[in-house]
Every structure is written in structure tokens, then in C-alpha cells.
Scaffold this active site. Structure first.
Site, PDB file in Angstrom:
ATOM      1  N   LYS A 291      16.526 -10.196   7.875  1.00 56.18           N
ATOM      2  CA  LYS A 291      16.802 -10.091   6.433  1.00 56.18           C
ATOM      3  C   LYS A 291      17.806 -11.155   5.987  1.00 56.18           C
ATOM      4  CE  LYS A 291      14.038  -6.601   5.590  1.00 56.18           C
ATOM      5  NZ  LYS A 291      12.796  -6.810   4.834  1.00 56.18           N
TER       6      LYS A 291
ATOM      7  N   SER B 221       0.798  -1.232   0.000  1.00 51.97           N
ATOM      8  CA  SER B 221       0.000   0.000   0.000  1.00 51.97           C
ATOM      9  C   SER B 221       0.823   1.271   0.000  1.00 51.97           C
ATOM     10  CB  SER B 221      -0.912   0.007   1.236  1.00 51.97           C
ATOM     11  OG  SER B 221      -0.134  -0.112   2.411  1.00 51.97           O
ATOM     12  N   ARG B 222       2.080   1.154   0.442  1.00 57.32           N
ATOM     13  CA  ARG B 222       2.943   2.344   0.553  1.00 57.32           C
ATOM     14  C   ARG B 222       4.360   1.972   0.120  1.00 57.32           C
ATOM     15  NH1 ARG B 222       4.214   3.866   5.627  1.00 57.32           N
ATOM     16  NH2 ARG B 222       3.256   2.141   6.748  1.00 57.32           N
TER      17      ARG B 222
ATOM     18  N   TYR C 121      16.743  -6.560  12.736  1.00 57.30           N
ATOM     19  CA  TYR C 121      16.409  -6.399  11.311  1.00 57.30           C
ATOM     20  C   TYR C 121      17.420  -7.144  10.426  1.00 57.30           C
ATOM     21  CZ  TYR C 121      15.147  -3.575   7.128  1.00 57.30           C
ATOM     22  OH  TYR C 121      14.742  -3.135   5.887  1.00 57.30           O
TER      23      TYR C 121
ATOM     24  N   VAL D 152       0.720  -9.767   8.545  1.00 55.82           N
ATOM     25  CA  VAL D 152       1.509 -10.874   7.974  1.00 55.82           C
ATOM     26  C   VAL D 152       2.178 -11.735   9.048  1.00 55.82           C
ATOM     27  CG1 VAL D 152       1.982  -9.901   5.680  1.00 55.82           C
ATOM     28  CG2 VAL D 152       3.496  -9.327   7.604  1.00 55.82           C
TER      29      VAL D 152
ATOM     30  N   ILE E 280      16.375   3.540   0.578  1.00 57.58           N
ATOM     31  CA  ILE E 280      15.354   3.927  -0.396  1.00 57.58           C
ATOM     32  C   ILE E 280      14.438   4.952   0.268  1.00 57.58           C
ATOM     33  CG2 ILE E 280      13.535   3.063  -1.948  1.00 57.58           C
ATOM     34  CD1 ILE E 280      16.388   1.802  -2.402  1.00 57.58           C
TER      35      ILE E 280
ATOM     36  N   SER F  12      17.505  -6.889   2.367  1.00 59.01           N
ATOM     37  CA  SER F  12      18.116  -5.576   2.621  1.00 59.01           C
ATOM     38  C   SER F  12      19.626  -5.759   2.631  1.00 59.01           C
ATOM     39  CB  SER F  12      17.671  -5.048   3.987  1.00 59.01           C
ATOM     40  OG  SER F  12      18.514  -3.993   4.402  1.00 59.01           O
TER      41      SER F  12
HETATM   42  P1  NAP Z   1       7.071   1.434   4.457  1.00 60.78           P
HETATM   43  O1  NAP Z   1       7.048   2.604   3.552  1.00 60.78           O
HETATM   44  O2  NAP Z   1       7.125   1.626   5.927  1.00 60.78           O
HETATM   45  O3  NAP Z   1       5.794   0.506   4.076  1.00 60.78           O
HETATM   46  C1  NAP Z   1       5.588  -0.664   4.802  1.00 60.78           C
HETATM   47  C2  NAP Z   1       4.430  -1.437   4.215  1.00 60.78           C
HETATM   48  O4  NAP Z   1       4.329  -2.683   4.933  1.00 60.78           O
HETATM   49  C3  NAP Z   1       3.097  -0.747   4.380  1.00 60.78           C
HETATM   50  O5  NAP Z   1       2.267  -1.112   3.291  1.00 60.78           O
HETATM   51  C4  NAP Z   1       2.559  -1.351   5.683  1.00 60.78           C
HETATM   52  O6  NAP Z   1       1.130  -1.321   5.788  1.00 60.78           O
HETATM   53  C5  NAP Z   1       3.032  -2.793   5.515  1.00 60.78           C
HETATM   54  N1  NAP Z   1       3.140  -3.516   6.781  1.00 60.78           N
HETATM   55  C6  NAP Z   1       3.902  -3.231   7.862  1.00 60.78           C
HETATM   56  N2  NAP Z   1       3.705  -4.151   8.831  1.00 60.78           N
HETATM   57  C7  NAP Z   1       2.805  -5.032   8.359  1.00 60.78           C
HETATM   58  C8  NAP Z   1       2.169  -6.191   8.876  1.00 60.78           C
HETATM   59  N3  NAP Z   1       2.439  -6.647  10.103  1.00 60.78           N
HETATM   60  N4  NAP Z   1       1.270  -6.844   8.098  1.00 60.78           N
HETATM   61  C9  NAP Z   1       0.979  -6.406   6.857  1.00 60.78           C
HETATM   62  N5  NAP Z   1       1.549  -5.318   6.296  1.00 60.78           N
HETATM   63  C10 NAP Z   1       2.439  -4.639   7.042  1.00 60.78           C
HETATM   64  O7  NAP Z   1       8.306   0.472   4.130  1.00 60.78           O
HETATM   65  P2  NAP Z   1       9.270   0.421   2.836  1.00 60.78           P
HETATM   66  O8  NAP Z   1      10.411   1.320   3.090  1.00 60.78           O
HETATM   67  O9  NAP Z   1       8.476   0.527   1.609  1.00 60.78           O
HETATM   68  O10 NAP Z   1       9.838  -1.066   3.005  1.00 60.78           O
HETATM   69  C11 NAP Z   1       9.283  -2.184   2.291  1.00 60.78           C
HETATM   70  C12 NAP Z   1      10.218  -3.373   2.468  1.00 60.78           C
HETATM   71  O11 NAP Z   1      11.514  -3.054   1.959  1.00 60.78           O
HETATM   72  C13 NAP Z   1      10.433  -3.794   3.927  1.00 60.78           C
HETATM   73  O12 NAP Z   1      10.530  -5.189   4.013  1.00 60.78           O
HETATM   74  C14 NAP Z   1      11.757  -3.163   4.267  1.00 60.78           C
HETATM   75  O13 NAP Z   1      12.412  -3.852   5.299  1.00 60.78           O
HETATM   76  C15 NAP Z   1      12.490  -3.305   2.938  1.00 60.78           C
HETATM   77  N6  NAP Z   1      13.597  -2.377   2.810  1.00 60.78           N
HETATM   78  C16 NAP Z   1      13.396  -1.035   2.818  1.00 60.78           C
HETATM   79  C17 NAP Z   1      14.489  -0.175   2.686  1.00 60.78           C
HETATM   80  C18 NAP Z   1      14.330   1.321   2.650  1.00 60.78           C
HETATM   81  O14 NAP Z   1      15.374   2.006   2.616  1.00 60.78           O
HETATM   82  N7  NAP Z   1      13.149   1.861   2.667  1.00 60.78           N
HETATM   83  C19 NAP Z   1      15.785  -0.716   2.567  1.00 60.78           C
HETATM   84  C20 NAP Z   1      15.945  -2.085   2.573  1.00 60.78           C
HETATM   85  C21 NAP Z   1      14.843  -2.916   2.677  1.00 60.78           C
HETATM   86  P3  NAP Z   1       0.384  -0.026   6.471  1.00 60.78           P
HETATM   87  O15 NAP Z   1       0.450   1.084   5.462  1.00 60.78           O
HETATM   88  O16 NAP Z   1      -1.003  -0.489   6.730  1.00 60.78           O
HETATM   89  O17 NAP Z   1       1.154   0.293   7.713  1.00 60.78           O
END
Ligand code: NAP
Length: 242
Positions: A158, A13-14, A154, A63, A187, A141
């Protein structure tokens, strides 16, 4: 006409998950996004997906709750009949130095970022085995490859996802199911918005944070463009080594 591919993206969703959803919808997939609580963001993403011609839907479930996950997968199969692409993307951070890390912060991250991949992939893999085709992509990650101070929980989750990716790739290859991981660097999403961006950029050879679309293009490539890549971890990090 060939059936449209059906994709399930947890946390779609985000942020990164949303960008993956849009990229797969642009490529002609019907996309189901999952979310935890932010209904407004989920509904907005569904509208954007529908505008791209995708038979899109948002399903709310945690999840890290196996029963809720299994019910949701049944609901998806009743409606869509198949799942061609699974992106295990939902994730959270609960950062802190290990010596001060509470058991709750440890468990929340392991449950949401790692155990979730078992809860979702297990029923979905059974469906893909029956279909004799499928693609699973795990959102890892760079923290899971190099380790990151302040992120023991974390990094552990990962790194676990990467191990799962490699084992499942070997187990499921004979059923025409490919399993890969993407390892993003920093990101630009809600997850990273409070980090000291200038300091981070200094350490990134490409001199910028990644955009969610940088990850989405890689996910689309692994899901739809390749047929011979499995068991790999693709770093999408601007050259950063942490
Ligand atoms: P984000 O913007 O915080 O979005 C998180 C998403 O996960 C939202 O849709 C949220 O839903 C959902 N979510 C969180 N907890 C959940 C649960 N228990 N059950 C179902 N849905 C859940 O995160 P992002 O930065 O896009 O990260 C996405 C993935 O990439 C993650 O696995 C993160 O660890 C990985 N990642 C991110 C980065 C980075 O720099 N951003 C780097 C490396 C890896 P709601 O909107 O309802 O809260």
C-alpha cells in the site's frame, strides 16, 4: 448528448469495489467490474449496475497476471472504445508476523496489491494519454501510511501504491490525467469480518467502522466532482491513526 463515462474497477464485484461501482453507475457511468473467482457475486453486482442504467459487464481475470490483464484491457477497448476512470481496487491480505511470514505470503500480497497496479495502469494510461483525459484512483490503506504490525507485506504494497500515485500524478498531469489514492481505515467488508470489531471501534474517533459507501463517495468525488486534485492521498478512516 455527451458520451457516458466508462469506468473500470478491479475487484468491483464485492465490498468496497462494488460500492464504488454502484456509486459511479448512479452518477451515469458505464461500469466494468473485474473479479478473481466469485462469479455469483460478480453476476449479482452486474445485475444491480444494469438496474441503474449502466451498460455494465463483469470480466474475470487475475490482476497479478500481466498477460491476462493486457488481454482484458484489449477486450474492454474493443467493446467500450475508451476508459475514462480506472479504480485499482482489487486486493488481498495474508497477515502474519514478519518473522513467520512465508515468501509466498509476501509475494502474493505484493503481486496482487501492488504489481497489479502497474499491470493495469500501464496499458490504461496509454489509452488515457491518447484520449487526453482520464482519472486513476488507487485503493491504498492507512496501513500504507502508518504501517501496521502483522501486515508488513500489505503495508509495503500500500505504501508502494502511494508512491506510484504521486509519481504518476506528476508524469501524467500534462496529458490531463489525474491520479489520486484513497486510504481507507477499517471498512466493513469480507476482508475485515473476522477482526475483533469492538476493540477496533474503541480506537476509532468516529466510533464505527466505515461502510463501503463511505469510500465510494470519496471515489466518486475524486473521479467526477473535482478537476484540480491530483497526487493526493485521501484518508477515509473515521479519524483513526494506527
Ligand atoms: P473484499 O471484500 O475482500 O473484495 C475483494 C475484491 O477483489 C473482490 O471483488 C475479489 O474478487 C477481488 N480480487 C481479489 N484478488 C483478486 C485478483 N487477484 N484479481 C482480480 N480480483 C481480485 O475486499 P475489500 O475489503 O472490499 O477491499 C478492497 C480494497 O480496499 C483492497 O485493495 C483492500 O486492500 C482495500 N482496503 C480495504 C480495507 C477494509 O477495511 N476493508 C481497508 C483499507 C484498504 P472475487 O470476489 O472474485 O474474490
Amino acid at each position: 448528448m455527451e458520451d457516458k463515462k466508462v469506468a473500470l474497477i478491479t475487484g468491483g464485484s464485492r465490498g468496497i469495489g462494488k460500492a464504488c461501482a454502484l456509486e459511479l453507475a448512479k452518477a451515469g457511468c458505464d461500469v466494468i467490474i473485474n473479479y478473481a473467482g466469485n462469479e455469483e457475486a460478480a453476476n449479482k453486482t452486474v445485475e444491480e449496475l444494469k438496474a441503474l442504467g449502466s451498460n455494465a459487464k463483469a470480466i474475470k481475470f487475475d490482476v497479478s497476471n500481466q498477460e491476462l490483464v493486457e488481454n482484458a484491457i484489449k477486450q474492454i477497448i474493443d467493446e467500450y472504445k475508451k476508459i475514462d476512470i480506472l479504480v485499482n481496487n482489487a486486493g488481498i491480505t495474508r497477515d502474519g508476523l514478519f518473522m513467520r511470514m512465508s515468501a509466498q505470503n509476501w509475494l502474493d500480497v505484493i503481486n496482487t496489491n501492488l504489481n497489479s497496479a502497474y499491470y493495469v495502469s500501464n496499458p490504461v494510461a496509454k489509452i488515457m494519454i491518447k484520449q487526453r483525459s482520464g482519472v486513476i484512483i488507487n485503493m491504498a490503506s492507512i496501513s500504507g501510511i502508518y504501517g501496521n504490525a502483522g501486515q508488513a507485506n500489505y503495508s509495503t504494497a500500500k505504501a508502494g501504491l502511494i508512491g506510484m500515485t504521486k509519481a504518476l500524478a506528476k508524469e501524467l498531469a500534462s496529458r490531463n490525467i489525474r491520479v489520486n489514492a484513497v486510504a481507507p481505515g477499517f471498512i466493513q467488508t469480507d476482508m475485515t469480518k473476522d477482526l475483533p470489531q469492538e476493540q477496533i471501534i474503541e480506537r476509532i474517533p468516529l466510533k464505527r467502522l466505515g461502510e463501503p459507501e463511505d469510500i465510494a463517495k470519496t471515489v466518486k468525488f475524486l473521479a467526477l466532482d473535482t478537476t484540480y486534485i491530483t497526487g493526493q492521498v485521501i484518508g477515509v478512516d473515521g479519524g483513526l491513526v494506527i
